[in-house]
Write an enzyme that holds these catalytic residues in place. Structure first.
Site, PDB file in Angstrom:
ATOM      1  N   HIS A  63      47.290  80.537 136.972  1.00  0.00           N
ATOM      2  CA  HIS A  63      46.555  81.225 135.807  1.00  0.00           C
ATOM      3  C   HIS A  63      46.277  82.916 136.088  1.00  0.00           C
ATOM      4  CE1 HIS A  63      42.663  79.683 137.061  1.00  0.00           C
ATOM      5  NE2 HIS A  63      42.225  81.213 136.818  1.00  0.00           N
ATOM      6  N   ASP A  93      48.422  74.926 139.125  1.00  0.00           N
ATOM      7  CA  ASP A  93      47.665  75.744 139.084  1.00  0.00           C
ATOM      8  C   ASP A  93      48.009  77.096 140.261  1.00  0.00           C
ATOM      9  OD1 ASP A  93      46.631  78.245 137.596  1.00  0.00           O
ATOM     10  OD2 ASP A  93      44.566  76.939 138.048  1.00  0.00           O
ATOM     11  N   ASN A 169      36.372  84.535 141.765  1.00  0.00           N
ATOM     12  CA  ASN A 169      36.412  83.407 142.663  1.00  0.00           C
ATOM     13  C   ASN A 169      38.001  82.794 142.771  1.00  0.00           C
ATOM     14  OD1 ASN A 169      33.153  83.231 142.849  1.00  0.00           O
ATOM     15  ND2 ASN A 169      34.471  83.266 144.547  1.00  0.00           N
ATOM     16  N   SER A 170      38.727  82.465 141.256  1.00  0.00           N
ATOM     17  CA  SER A 170      40.138  81.987 141.598  1.00  0.00           C
ATOM     18  C   SER A 170      40.836  82.670 142.054  1.00  0.00           C
ATOM     19  CB  SER A 170      40.680  81.967 139.893  1.00  0.00           C
ATOM     20  OG  SER A 170      39.813  81.126 139.353  1.00  0.00           O
ATOM     21  N   LEU A 222      57.695  61.094 133.640  1.00  0.00           N
ATOM     22  CA  LEU A 222      57.878  60.312 132.826  1.00  0.00           C
ATOM     23  C   LEU A 222      57.799  60.119 131.382  1.00  0.00           C
ATOM     24  CD1 LEU A 222      55.707  56.833 134.262  1.00  0.00           C
ATOM     25  CD2 LEU A 222      58.453  57.038 134.556  1.00  0.00           C
ATOM     26  N   GLY A 223      56.902  61.117 130.931  1.00  0.00           N
ATOM     27  CA  GLY A 223      57.042  61.764 129.873  1.00  0.00           C
ATOM     28  C   GLY A 223      55.438  60.875 128.853  1.00  0.00           C
TER      29      GLY A 223
END
Length: 324
Positions: A63, A93, A169-170, A222-223
């Protein structure tokens, strides 16, 4: 003696910060967007990254680099480098970047499987994009194997911490007092106090390896969206003495849909190996190659059934949809 113990802890924390300082970078996402009256405005977002090799490989969050037009990395000594994205995985992420630099000081990715709740950890990162050295905060690992509160099965088990994590901080490290990176800070719960999450280092290593080998993460699909059968279900008289993953939602034309799975089915095992929780389910899926046939044992309305499913690779559009 108590005061001496405090000094010893203080020295260990400063040693950790010294060990990590050169391996933490600022990642700046530069892009342009239209303003209210149609004007073109520059938008800069600053976050963090972790140097993982002396030759310029850096991990950060997906992100952080999402929708970028230009990426810059600023190292501890003030060096500014253009960065390119080697690969990125919305589901975990994790993003892998590369800068043209040599003789960098990497952080050491530790073994997050050895982390337990109560472990003291240090979060390091460019909180709020403030100038100067990275911001340091201290806390403990509050829990392990946490799902993201607003997500279902896509996000794999995370480390929960009460160490202060703020915007910026990400992508920065969550480290133990040995100076090893246990995880990468990724999110906070904005309506809570002291609830932050970090991606375990073992997940980071696995994603990095797959990006370097395949250009992206190959993930069986699998969905379904599902939830581990928990005590609340059992105490309500639902699914007594059952261990498994309850199916909450099924994507149209997915392998699960084509195989006839239904909401409220409970997946008990894959190829005879128990799926007691979501982590076990993901591990079982990952151990089978794309295109292979697997057999699921399912509990439906009190009856145990077996169904065969042909695994597909998770579509990129599905990952993006679930991440947003």
């Amino acid at each position: 003696m108590a005061l001496e113990s405090v000094y010893n802890l203080e020295n260990r924390i400063t040693d950790v910060v010294s060990k990590l300082r050169e391996g933490v970078v600022m990642v700046t996402n530069r892009r342009f967007q239209r303003g209210r009256y149609g004007e073109v405005l520059p938008v800069n977002g600053a976050a963090s990254g972790i140097i993982v090799s002396s030759s310029g490989y850096i991990v950060s969050n997906h992100h952080v680099i999402q929708d970028h037009q230009e990426l810059e990395v600023t190292t501890h000594d003030g060096g500014v480098y253009k960065a390119r994205v080697i690969g990125s995985d919305p589901a975990t992420d994790v993003a892998l970047l590369k800068i043209d630099a040599r003789n960098l000081v990497p952080c050491n990715l530790g073994d997050s499987e050895k982390i337990s709740a109560g472990k003291i950890v240090v979060a390091v990162g460019n909180a709020l994009g403030l100038p100067g050295d990275p911001t340091v905060s201290l806390g403990v690992v509050s829990a392990i194997g946490r799902p993201m509160p607003w997500a279902d099965f896509i996000f794999e088990g995370l480390l929960q911490t009460d160490a202060a994590i703020n915007p910026g901080n990400s992508g920065g490290p969550l480290a133990t007092l040995d100076g090893d990176v246990a995880g990468m800070n990724t999110a906070i719960v904005p309506y809570a106090q002291g609830v932050g999450f970090a991606i375990p280092s073992e997940t980071i290593k696995r994603v990095m390896d797959q990006i370097l080998e395949n250009g992206h993460v190959v993930r069986p699909w699998l969905g379904i969206s599902g939830v581990t059968v928990h005590d609340g279900m059992r105490s309500a008289g639902i699914l007594n003495n059952v261990k498994g993953v309850a199916v909450a939602r099924i994507s149209q034309n997915s392998p699960a849909h084509l195989a006839g799975l239904r909401p409220w089915d409970v997946i008990l095992s894959i190829n005879g190996v128990g799926t007691e929780n979501m982590k076990a389910l993901l591990e079982q899926l990952s151990s089978n190659p794309i295109g292979s046939n697997i057999t699921l044992q399912v509990l439906r309305s009190g009856r145990r059934l077996e169904t065969a499913i042909k695994l597909q690779e998770m579509p990129e559009y599905y990952l993006q949809y679930r991440r947003d």
